[in-house]
Scaffold this motif. Structure first.
Motif, PDB file in Angstrom:
ATOM      1  N   GLU A  70      -4.202  -5.484 -11.466  1.00  0.00           N
ATOM      2  CA  GLU A  70      -3.263  -4.613 -10.759  1.00  0.00           C
ATOM      3  C   GLU A  70      -3.965  -3.872  -9.628  1.00  0.00           C
ATOM      4  N   THR A  71      -5.232  -3.530  -9.847  1.00  0.00           N
ATOM      5  CA  THR A  71      -5.954  -2.818  -8.805  1.00  0.00           C
ATOM      6  C   THR A  71      -6.225  -3.723  -7.613  1.00  0.00           C
ATOM      7  N   VAL A  72      -6.689  -4.925  -7.862  1.00  0.00           N
ATOM      8  CA  VAL A  72      -7.011  -5.816  -6.745  1.00  0.00           C
ATOM      9  C   VAL A  72      -5.758  -6.139  -5.933  1.00  0.00           C
ATOM     10  N   PHE A  73      -4.650  -6.412  -6.618  1.00  0.00           N
ATOM     11  CA  PHE A  73      -3.452  -6.814  -5.888  1.00  0.00           C
ATOM     12  C   PHE A  73      -2.479  -5.654  -5.652  1.00  0.00           C
ATOM     13  N   SER A  74      -2.954  -4.432  -5.802  1.00  0.00           N
ATOM     14  CA  SER A  74      -2.133  -3.230  -5.592  1.00  0.00           C
ATOM     15  C   SER A  74      -0.782  -3.339  -6.301  1.00  0.00           C
ATOM     16  N   ASP A 109       2.875   4.711  -5.366  1.00  0.00           N
ATOM     17  CA  ASP A 109       1.706   3.830  -5.308  1.00  0.00           C
ATOM     18  C   ASP A 109       1.977   2.513  -4.594  1.00  0.00           C
ATOM     19  N   ILE A 130       0.284   1.350   0.508  1.00  0.00           N
ATOM     20  CA  ILE A 130      -0.844   1.855  -0.261  1.00  0.00           C
ATOM     21  C   ILE A 130      -1.535   0.708  -0.987  1.00  0.00           C
ATOM     22  N   TYR A 131      -2.805   0.544  -0.703  1.00  0.00           N
ATOM     23  CA  TYR A 131      -3.600  -0.486  -1.364  1.00  0.00           C
ATOM     24  C   TYR A 131      -4.490   0.186  -2.391  1.00  0.00           C
ATOM     25  N   SER A 132      -4.623  -0.441  -3.537  1.00  0.00           N
ATOM     26  CA  SER A 132      -5.534   0.147  -4.512  1.00  0.00           C
ATOM     27  C   SER A 132      -6.915  -0.478  -4.368  1.00  0.00           C
ATOM     28  N   ASN A 133      -7.102  -1.286  -3.337  1.00  0.00           N
ATOM     29  CA  ASN A 133      -8.370  -1.980  -3.185  1.00  0.00           C
ATOM     30  C   ASN A 133      -8.667  -2.173  -1.705  1.00  0.00           C
ATOM     31  N   ALA A 167      -8.721  -5.825  -0.306  1.00  0.00           N
ATOM     32  CA  ALA A 167      -7.386  -6.394  -0.153  1.00  0.00           C
ATOM     33  C   ALA A 167      -6.750  -5.888   1.137  1.00  0.00           C
TER      34      ALA A 167
END
Lengths: 320, 575
Positions: A265-269, B237, B263-266, B269
């Motif tokens: 989930e983190t890598v693909f937001s 998010d 918003i990107y969590s990485n 990416a």
């Protein structure tokens, strides 16, 4: 009668487990160093009054056992509380996150199970051939790859062709239901594929070894002697008996589906439950943590319960 | 300025920056008509303006809530400043300029400020937008400042009440003269009373818990807005999508139809998506990606930031152990052993400038030019420690008051990438002066706890490293080292009544030149007392696709996007 006894006993244990987990979760998060208010109280020109007001608002000024009783009471009324971080009901936060996570993780897990079953059976059936070696080694390799590494590799090589951010193309305005479905489906491919690849190896290995065991059994030999086709021997006689350990594994992993997949989930937001839990930990958002872990506990316990019942059905020896 | 509350600097999430206001009429008009001659970028020459389009902005910093009484992250501020009106705003040099108010005047005693508003303005739903909305918003913050509106309390310090004698006039009454009244006031987003009035009753808790509908856009009902944009869609998010506000008249309308904050969590990416053309611009580019983005033909905008990294020395006079660290001479010796340039080169990839004052030069003339970093000089450091009689013992580690000079440095894992590299540079240099350091990485919440231990009395810790994000106005950052910030913002245990007195004095000095002298004096005290050794001010790095977009504004200290005005979003356009 025996069957009813069994079910009652299992149900009782399931509830005890859930209660113990609720209690542990409540105290576990509160013993981690760092407090829930210090983040929110650090604003320009913060005053001790603000800190105190926040503590009162969250009920953190009361003794821990009292907080615990209040939590239990609320929970008994089906109320999971309000998130410290965004001031919205925990259940509404969790519902959104779960609704995002479940389709992706379920798809990935199902694909993993299917690939695992097929490769596991093939490996056992054609054991010690080239096919077996390749399939087993590839399975071990994917099982061993760090999830985030595999995810990033897929992202870097495929993100030109497949969407790699979130669940939908947010700039697609007013999509028709079909367009929306297609959009979500496309977004799901990369994360679900990553999950399937990292998970399937364990199924391959478990299926292969239990298949090998059953293939050596006398009844398989008997079946062969009766002149059944290879395919029939494998699917009807060997595989069915090899399914017992596999069922446990599947049931357990279904339970964990609601935990999401933090790294993927983190890598693909992907705005799912994994990232929600991670954020709740860093923010010491106790109600969110308690809520998320409660849902996780209940589903793991429920999946185990179902596995127990299935066992009962699959393997009559259990009652003896 | 500055008092616009910050998305608190010490947050668990990275990349938080402060944001406040809206665009300036004059500025934007100039920017539009001249085809972007004010553009700071190397993005090329003035290009034709193509109207319309949606700017897709990528970020790794989240939007925690659209409700201004709940959220505090940088990108939440970006949304607020885009959808709500503010009395004034900042220009690219962090100077205060008109916005909703076309002018203002202060009474000679500094107790009353009168703002004259643009007349005949409307909210996006067609309701009149008047001075009474401003009075309502600010009075609500004043009323509940010890509770639900506490995160804005810094914006209403010493404020008594606000009147609206007519629809285009706002009068603010202070109980004491306020040196930073303007920056306090222009930091407050003005909310529509006809939407928010129902929540500001009783104990006011509804402002936080019940106001969800007021900030949640639905299918055909954007959030009621008064800024250049209205919020059309928000997914936690994931994305905030803003579209042009049809009723906006405070400045020229934006060229773009809207913009989206994805918003990107990485980070990887986000960079990949940008390179693939899925984004038009990104904020907060990691220094390691600058070269590859440049090579791919994107335009990089980097500007010295107000953000700074600091090496914290526990300065609580009541600290029971390792009291040698309270000695100004010892602290001076430690600073001589910090190789700032090496830290910038290695930990920041060269994108930063050495620091000395907690009021960063990028804030303009509030930063004291006489406060300069000490040079890196190991010999000097050793001489000072020798002269104090701290002889070297086992392993070359000096002994002070009977114990070896061995200390633990606490850092938050949210800044681990930079701070652990910083530690790797500082540690061997300190070894050479006979001081042994060990690193302790904790998550931000636990790190703050460890620094304040026990119970925010600041008795246990010795050293730490962290960061701050000051506002354009110095009042807030100078406040974080005050005695009354124990348990709130203090992370140094520093408590100096003489310094606190100066802070009160600058806070009530209306004459800004006079105030500046006091602010300089405070910076000098801090530099000599060294609760912090300010290490560096990293650059703010943003990137955009200059083949298709132009009209970006760079704000000193803040960059293009996460800044204190809507200059960029009001002037950006397709080419």
């Amino acid at each position: 009668m025996r069957r009813a006894d069994y079910v009652i006993k299992r149900t009782f244990f399931a509830f005890v487990t859930i209660f113990v987990a609720i209690t542990l979760n409540f105290f576990l998060f509160r013993v981690i160093p760092g407090d829930a208010v210090s983040n929110l109280a650090r604003v320009p020109h913060a005053t001790p009054a603000l800190r105190q007001a926040l503590e009162e608002e969250f009920g953190l000024d009361k003794p821990k056992w009292e907080q615990y009783l209040i939590y239990l009471k609320q929970l008994a009324h089906g109320n999971m509380g309000v998130s410290f971080a965004n001031q919205e009901p925990v259940w509404s936060n969790l519902k959104t996150a779960l609704a995002n996570t479940l389709p992706m993780v379920t798809l990935g897990t199902v694909i993993a199970i299917v690939i695992g079953l097929i490769t596991g059976v093939l490996s056992a059936w054609r054991r010690k051939t080239k096919l077996d070696h390749i399939s087993t080694n590839v399975a071990i390799a994917f099982y061993a790859f760090p999830t985030q590494w595999l995810a990033l590799v897929l992202l870097i090589y495929l993100s030109g062709f497949l969407p790699s951010h979130g669940m939908t193309n947010d700039f697609l305005l007013n999509p028709t239901p079909w367009e929306h479905f297609k959009d979500v489906g496309l977004h799901m491919i990369l994360p679900a594929m990553t999950l399937a690849l990292t998970l399937y190896g364990q199924y391959t290995l478990v299926v292969r070894s239990s298949m090998l065991e059953t293939l050596g059994e006398d009844y398989v030999l008997t079946a062969r002697a009766k002149g059944f086709t290879q395919r029939k021997v494998v699917t009807r006689h060997a595989l069915r008996n090899a399914m017992l350990p596999t069922t446990t594994l599947i049931a357990l992993s279904l339970g964990y589906i609601v935990a999401g997949a933090i790294l993927i989930e983190t890598v693909f937001s992907w705005p799912g439950i994994g990232s929600a839990v991670y954020q709740a930990v860093t923010q010491r958002d106790y109600p969110m943590l308690q809520g998320a872990f409660l849902v996780l506990t209940v589903s793991v316990v429920a999946a185990n319960f179902v596995a127990d019942l299935l066992y009962f059905k699959l393997d009559p020896r259990i009652t003896e | 300025m500055g008092e616009n509350r910050t998305p608190r600097s010490r947050t668990p999430l990275r990349g938080t920056r402060i944001v406040t206001l809206l665009a300036v009429a004059a500025m934007v008009a100039a920017g539009c008509s001249s085809g972007g001659n004010e553009e700071p970028q190397k993005s090329g020459q003035s290009q034709q303006v193509v109207e319309g389009g949606t700017l897709r902005l990528g970020t790794t910093s989240t939007i925690d809530s659209i409700n201004p009484f709940v959220g505090f992250q940088a990108n939440s501020f970006l949304v607020w400043q885009s959808i709500w009106p503010y009395l004034g705003t900042y220009d690219e040099d962090n100077k205060i300029v008109p916005f909703w108010a076309t002018s203002w005047d202060a009474s000679p005693d500094g107790l009353t400020y009168t703002f004259h508003l643009h007349p005949d303005t409307k909210w996006s739903d067609g309701q009149p937008m008047t001075a009474s909305d401003a009075a309502f918003t600010i009075n609500t913050i004043i009323k509940y400042q010890d509770g639900p509106t506490g995160s804005w309390a810094g914006n209403v310090t010493n404020m008594k009440e606000v009147d609206a004698p007519d629809p285009a006039t706002v009068v603010v009454h202070y109980s004491k003269p306020s040196g930073n009244a303007l920056s306090q006031l222009i930091g407050i987003p003005i909310l529509p009373e006809h939407v928010w009035g129902t929540f500001a009753t009783g104990d006011g808790k509804a402002l936080k818990t019940e106001a969800k509908d007021a900030v949640t856009p639905t299918e055909d009902q954007p959030v009621v807005s008064g800024g250049p944009f209205e919020l059309a869609e928000y997914k936690k998010d994931d994305i905030a999508l803003l579209q042009r506000n049809p009723n906006y008249t405070l400045t020229a309308k934006p060229h773009i139809d809207g913009f989206g904050i994805q918003i990107y969590s990485n980070e990887d990416a986000m960079i990949t998506a940008f390179k693939n053309g899925d984004l038009d611009a990104i904020e907060g580019v990691p220094t390691t990606n600058v070269a590859s983005l440049k090579a791919a033909g994107f335009t990089i905008n980097n500007t010295p930031g107000v953000f700074f990294y600091d090496f914290i020395i526990n300065s609580n006079p009541k600290k029971p152990e390792h009291q040698e660290l309270l000695d100004p001479k010892v602290k001076e010796a430690l600073e001589y052993a910090v190789d700032r340039q090496q830290i910038i080169d290695v930990a920041l990839g060269g994108y930063g400038s050495p620091g000395a004052s907690i009021v960063p030069p990028a804030t303009g003339d509030w930063s004291d030019p006489n406060v300069k970093p000490l040079p890196f000089d190991i010999d000097q450091a050793n001489q000072i420690l020798d002269s104090l009689g701290f002889q070297r013992g086992d392993g070359g580690i000096r002994v002070a008051d009977g114990h070896p000079m061995e200390y633990t440095v606490i850092i938050p894992n949210s800044q681990q990438a930079v701070l652990s590299r910083t530690f790797q540079i500082i540690q061997p240099d300190f070894q050479e002066i006979g001081v042994k350091l060990t690193l302790k990485v904790l998550d931000p919440s636990a790190a703050f706890d460890a620094i304040g231990a026990p119970d925010y009395k600041y008795l246990d810790f010795d050293l730490a490293m962290w960061d701050w994000i000051p506002f354009p106005d110095p009042s807030y950052i100078l406040n974080v080292v005050m005695c009354d910030q124990y348990g709130s913002n203090s992370d140094s245990g520093y408590c100096n009544p003489a310094y606190d007195k100066l802070w009160d004095q600058q806070a009530s000095t209306v004459d800004q030149d006079e105030r500046r002298q006091i602010v300089y004096q405070m910076q000098e005290i801090l530099f000599n007392d060294r609760p912090y050794i300010v290490l560096n001010y990293p650059d703010v790095i943003d990137a955009f696709d200059s083949d298709n977009w132009a009209g970006f504004y760079n704000e000193s200290g803040f960059g293009i996007f996460i800044n204190n005005s809507t200059l960029t979003m009001n002037s950006v356009h397709q080419t």
